[in-house]
Design a protein around this motif. Structure first.
Motif, short mmCIF file in Angstrom:
data_model
loop_
_atom_site.label_atom_id
_atom_site.label_comp_id
_atom_site.label_asym_id
_atom_site.label_seq_id
_atom_site.Cartn_x
_atom_site.Cartn_y
_atom_site.Cartn_z
N GLN A 1 78.30 66.75 53.53
CA GLN A 1 78.27 66.72 52.07
C GLN A 1 78.75 68.05 51.48
O GLN A 1 79.45 68.09 50.49
CB GLN A 1 76.85 66.41 51.58
N GLU B 1 80.80 70.00 53.09
CA GLU B 1 82.23 70.08 53.41
C GLU B 1 83.06 69.22 52.48
O GLU B 1 84.15 69.61 52.08
CB GLU B 1 82.44 69.67 54.87
N ALA B 2 82.52 68.03 52.14
CA ALA B 2 83.25 67.15 51.22
C ALA B 2 83.42 67.86 49.88
O ALA B 2 84.49 67.82 49.27
CB ALA B 2 82.51 65.84 51.04
N ALA B 3 82.35 68.55 49.43
CA ALA B 3 82.43 69.28 48.17
C ALA B 3 83.49 70.38 48.26
O ALA B 3 84.27 70.59 47.34
CB ALA B 3 81.07 69.87 47.80
N LYS B 4 83.52 71.05 49.42
CA LYS B 4 84.49 72.13 49.60
C LYS B 4 85.92 71.57 49.62
O LYS B 4 86.82 72.13 49.01
CB LYS B 4 84.18 72.86 50.91
N ALA B 5 86.09 70.45 50.33
CA ALA B 5 87.42 69.84 50.43
C ALA B 5 87.92 69.39 49.07
O ALA B 5 89.12 69.31 48.83
CB ALA B 5 87.40 68.67 51.42
#
Lengths: 212, 197
Positions: free
Chosen positions: A113, A115-119
């Motif tokens: 979650q 990482e998804a925000a970072k991506a």
């Protein structure tokens, strides 16, 4: 019968102080709890916070309250009011527990979650506010509910430094009428009613928070 | 255009990527094949910036989008909210139209108010793809886009990714499914024990 009602009314006046302590304590507890847990997760002042949490959880609350209330004049040169000493102590004590509850919630959230925000290039502040904390809060709701109930019951310690809460009001009635059972049962009924209210609220929140 | 130069990354004592160099031409599809544990995901994660390489450089022209193997949709948001949250923060004004267009192109416009848990694997996949496309990526990285999908869904993923590629999006797709990679890629690169073979 008239007797019971007048005792109930008198003890009920203590509710104001009890509720002020509860909400004030929660305000401080949640603010510092969130701050501590995020700082710890990010590794900022982590050891200092860890020690502070350990100390707050590892000493009796009545001792912390006494230190804050009785020894601040010597250190700060002024006396805190009973209410502010109570709110400060209960709040800081609660923040230690809330920080630990939040930490376990954050650590149990899927790393993907973050990482998804970072991506998706979501700025850190918004990631915590809109992605991480809403999910964590939902997961820790049962534990938070227990903490609120514990805090409510702990506010009764304010009676030891003279705060006019539900507990102290009951003791005053006891002292005047030389009877203990009824006034203490009335105080118990007030506390338990508040606990039932917190439980109902918690159940509603849990239902509303369950997606899909 | 995506250029990877001598990329190495070490986790503890394991060299997960060992001097990987790779150029992906603009608007092409490159498949990353190889056994699991060979470094495919790690390579994609380095390109996206989710891992910091020990050595080497990644040079990409344009936005990079990422599709996670397990989608990582935000479970507390509806499909539509998942799509528009990030572009809205970026100050985009046409995000709602774009989201609706993407959802209907991907055939899931009726799911826009559904929560991710209620979707099938194939539908989640499409939402993840739509969410990545909302950011207008020039390069799209896909980690195992067919894992957990049945044969007909895989066929759909192939045609979807191809149609996105037709619009000029460069792709790097990691998959253990060589047959899938053959049907979709212009070129397949094998990654084994952190090296291109």
């Amino acid at each position: 019968m008239g007797n019971v009602i007048s005792e109930m009314l008198f003890i009920g006046q203590g509710l104001l102080v009890t509720l002020e302590l509860l909400f004030g304590g929660l305000g401080i507890g949640i603010t510092f709890g969130v701050l501590f847990s995020i700082l710890r997760y990010k590794g900022i002042a982590s050891i200092l916070i860890q020690r502070l949490i350990s100390l707050l959880r590892g000493t009796p609350l009545i001792l912390q309250l006494s230190i804050v209330y009785f020894s601040t004049p010597a250190f700060l040169g002024f006396k805190l009011s009973i209410l502010s000493a109570g709110i400060l102590t209960f709040g800081l004590n609660s923040s230690a527990y809330i920080a630990e509850i939040l930490r376990s919630g954050i650590e149990n959230l899927n790393k993907g979650q973050f990482e998804a925000a970072k991506a998706l290039d979501i700025p850190t502040f918004y990631m915590w506010k809109d992605i991480v904390l809403p999910q964590v809060l939902k997961n820790i709701l049962p534990a938070m509910q227990s903490e609120v109930i514990a805090l409510l019951k702990e506010t009764a310690l304010i009676s030891t430094i003279g705060g006019l809460d539900v507990m102290r009001s009951a003791q005053m009635v006891s002292a005047e009428k030389f009877t203990y059972f009824l006034p203490l049962c009335i105080a118990g009924a007030y506390y338990y009613s508040l606990v039932l209210l917190i439980e109902t609220l918690g159940k509603n929140l849990e239902r509303r928070g369950s997606y899909a | 255009m995506l250029r990877i130069h001598e990329l190495s990354i070490r986790f503890g004592s394991t060299l997960v990527l060992d001097g990987v160099s790779l150029a992906v031409e603009k608007a092409s599809i490159v498949g990353l094949a190889g056994a699991s544990g060979g470094g495919k995901s790690t390579l994609l994660r380095c390109i996206q910036g989710l891992e910091v390489p020990t050595l080497g450089t990644v040079h990409s022209e344009g936005n990079v989008g990422f599709m996670f193997q397990d989608f990582q949709l935000f479970p507390h948001m509806t499909v539509l909210q998942n799509l528009i949250y990030a572009p809205k923060l970026k100050g985009s004004t046409s995000y709602l139209e774009k989201a609706q267009l993407l959802l209907s192109t991907l055939g899931i416009e009726d799911k826009s108010n559904a929560f991710p848990q209620t979707l099938s694997g194939g539908q989640k996949q499409r939402v993840a793809l739509a969410r990545a496309l909302m950011m207008n990526p020039e390069i799209l990285l896909c980690d195992e886009p067919t894992s957990g999908l049945d044969a007909s869904s895989i066929f759909e993923v192939v045609s979807l990714l191809k149609s996105i590629n037709d619009e000029g999006v460069t792709m790097l797709i990691a998959s253990h499914d060589r047959y899938f990679l053959k049907t979709i890629s212009n070129r397949i690169v094998d990654l084994n024990k952190g090296k291109i073979v």
